[in-house]
Design an enzyme around this catalytic site. Structure first.
Site, PDB file in Angstrom:
ATOM      1  CB  SER A  12     -32.668 -46.101   8.822  1.00 34.07           C
ATOM      2  OG  SER A  12     -31.873 -47.189   8.385  1.00 34.07           O
ATOM      3  CG  HIS A  37     -35.370 -48.205  11.592  1.00 26.62           C
ATOM      4  ND1 HIS A  37     -36.572 -48.777  11.954  1.00 26.62           N
ATOM      5  CD2 HIS A  37     -35.038 -48.755  10.400  1.00 26.62           C
ATOM      6  CE1 HIS A  37     -36.944 -49.622  11.008  1.00 26.62           C
ATOM      7  NE2 HIS A  37     -36.040 -49.635  10.061  1.00 26.62           N
ATOM      8  CG  ASP A  39     -33.037 -50.806   8.222  1.00 28.45           C
ATOM      9  OD1 ASP A  39     -32.700 -49.637   7.928  1.00 28.45           O
ATOM     10  OD2 ASP A  39     -34.207 -51.164   8.435  1.00 28.45           O
ATOM     11  CG  MET A  41     -31.199 -55.680   5.483  1.00 28.66           C
ATOM     12  SD  MET A  41     -30.743 -54.540   4.173  1.00 28.66           S
ATOM     13  CE  MET A  41     -31.789 -53.136   4.564  1.00 28.66           C
ATOM     14  CG  HIS A  70     -37.078 -53.318   9.622  1.00 33.00           C
ATOM     15  ND1 HIS A  70     -37.017 -52.480   8.531  1.00 33.00           N
ATOM     16  CD2 HIS A  70     -37.896 -54.342   9.275  1.00 33.00           C
ATOM     17  CE1 HIS A  70     -37.784 -52.982   7.570  1.00 33.00           C
ATOM     18  NE2 HIS A  70     -38.316 -54.106   7.992  1.00 33.00           N
ATOM     19  CG  MET A  72     -36.060 -56.096   6.302  1.00 32.98           C
ATOM     20  SD  MET A  72     -35.257 -54.629   5.617  1.00 32.98           S
ATOM     21  CE  MET A  72     -34.318 -54.092   7.051  1.00 32.98           C
ATOM     22  CG  MET A 141     -41.573 -52.684   4.441  1.00 34.98           C
ATOM     23  SD  MET A 141     -40.310 -51.848   5.420  1.00 34.98           S
ATOM     24  CE  MET A 141     -39.155 -51.308   4.176  1.00 34.98           C
ATOM     25  CG  ASP A 177     -38.320 -48.653   7.019  1.00 35.40           C
ATOM     26  OD1 ASP A 177     -37.913 -49.774   7.396  1.00 35.40           O
ATOM     27  OD2 ASP A 177     -37.564 -47.726   6.687  1.00 35.40           O
TER      28      ASP A 177
HETATM   29  C1  DX5 Z   1     -34.929 -50.519   3.767  1.00 30.69           C
HETATM   30  C2  DX5 Z   1     -34.863 -50.221   5.237  1.00 30.69           C
HETATM   31  C3  DX5 Z   1     -35.078 -48.758   5.558  1.00 30.69           C
HETATM   32  C4  DX5 Z   1     -34.061 -47.830   4.908  1.00 30.69           C
HETATM   33  C5  DX5 Z   1     -34.651 -46.442   4.821  1.00 30.69           C
HETATM   34  O1  DX5 Z   1     -35.090 -51.871   3.555  1.00 30.69           O
HETATM   35  O2  DX5 Z   1     -35.806 -51.000   5.958  1.00 30.69           O
HETATM   36  O3  DX5 Z   1     -35.084 -48.570   6.963  1.00 30.69           O
HETATM   37  O4  DX5 Z   1     -32.877 -47.802   5.624  1.00 30.69           O
HETATM   38  O5  DX5 Z   1     -33.777 -45.609   4.118  1.00 30.69           O
HETATM   39  P1  DX5 Z   1     -34.310 -44.345   3.309  1.00 30.69           P
HETATM   40  O6  DX5 Z   1     -34.972 -43.435   4.327  1.00 30.69           O
HETATM   41  O7  DX5 Z   1     -33.069 -43.769   2.728  1.00 30.69           O
HETATM   42  O8  DX5 Z   1     -35.295 -44.837   2.287  1.00 30.69           O
HETATM   43 ZN    ZN Z   2     -36.061 -50.451   8.102  1.00 34.46          ZN
END
Ligand code: DX5
Ligand code: ZN
Length: 230
Positions: A12, A37, A39, A41, A70, A72, A141, A177
């Site tokens: 990620s 990956h 993320d 947000m 991903h 969110m 998750m 994840d």
């Molecule tokens: C959290 C993200 C993950 C995060 C994982 O909301 O969706 O992808 O970046 O990071 P680690 O592996 O450090 O938990």
């Molecule tokens: Zn993620």
């Protein structure tokens, strides 16, 4: 993107150097990443803010493997076309992001992307029962979404086993994840996961000037996962 269940590591980039994404993406791919990956947000569905479609579009030319986006965000449907145009290969929306996950999955596939559905730790596996023929990936998750570097929630391992049974022979990935590292990778791989997202465990101790550290971290997670995954 063909389907197979070999174990895949998806770093990620939330844990990468935000001032150097191009080189960071190339470094993790050169060092063995199977997917990248991303993320996304929105500061609403989760208490953090990251990448709009323009940023994801800027990442695209650097990704040679699979860009796994991903989302969110809530609402999600109004943004699917923009992230597809930005070059996402896989778009994963959250089951909790709105009242119509079935319509959301249809829209992701209609936009030409592989469709993923993510479940927050509090959402049961049964939620996806009538959606399993609409998805290419279910993301469990193993932390509450919003940040990297959080502790793995062990109660989710049972949910992975349930999903593995429910999915059966369908060509559907189980992605994990949150909090994945060489100690938790065997637990989730043994339970049936085949895509392991890892942020802090891949980027820790390394940089674009010392990419071999990324390689060591990726290999450690993969080998730990494969230790059970014959
Ligand atoms: C959290 C993200 C993950 C995060 C994982 O909301 O969706 O992808 O970046 O990071 P680690 O592996 O450090 O938990
Ligand atoms: Zn993620």
């Amino acid at each position: 993107m063909s389907f197979d269940r070999t174990l895949k590591i998806a770093p990620s980039i939330l844990s990468a150097d935000f001032a150097d994404f191009g080189r960071e993406i190339r470094a993790i791919e050169d060092q063995g990443a199977d997917w990248v990956h991303v993320d996304v947000m929105d500061g609403h569905f989760v208490p953090n803010l990251t990448f709009g479609p323009p940023a994801v579009k800027a990442f695209r030319p650097h990704v040679k493997t699979v860009m796994d986006v991903h989302l969110m965000i809530a609402p999600v449907d109004p943004f699917i076309a923009a992230y597809a145009e930005a070059g996402a290969d896989v778009i994963t929306a959250h089951f909790e992001a709105g009242p119509h996950p079935h319509r959301t999955l249809q829209a992701i596939r209609a936009a030409g992307c592989k469709a993923g559905l993510a479940l927050n730790p509090g959402t049961p596996a049964a939620s996806v029962e009538y959606l399993l023929d609409m998805v290419d990936l279910v993301c469990v998750m193993t932390v509450n979404p919003g940040f990297g570097g959080q502790k793995f929630i062990h109660s989710q391992v049972d949910k992975i086993k349930q999903l593995r049974r429910m999915i059966g022979t369908r060509p559907v990935h189980i992605e994990i994840d949150g909090g994945v590292d060489p100690t938790t990778a065997p637990l989730v791989a043994d339970a049936g996961a085949d895509v392991l997202v890892a942020g802090s465990a891949v980027f820790k101790g390394g940089s674009v000037d010392t990419p071999q550290v990324y390689g060591q971290n990726i290999r450690a997670i993969r080998e730990a996962g494969q230790g059970v995954y014959i």
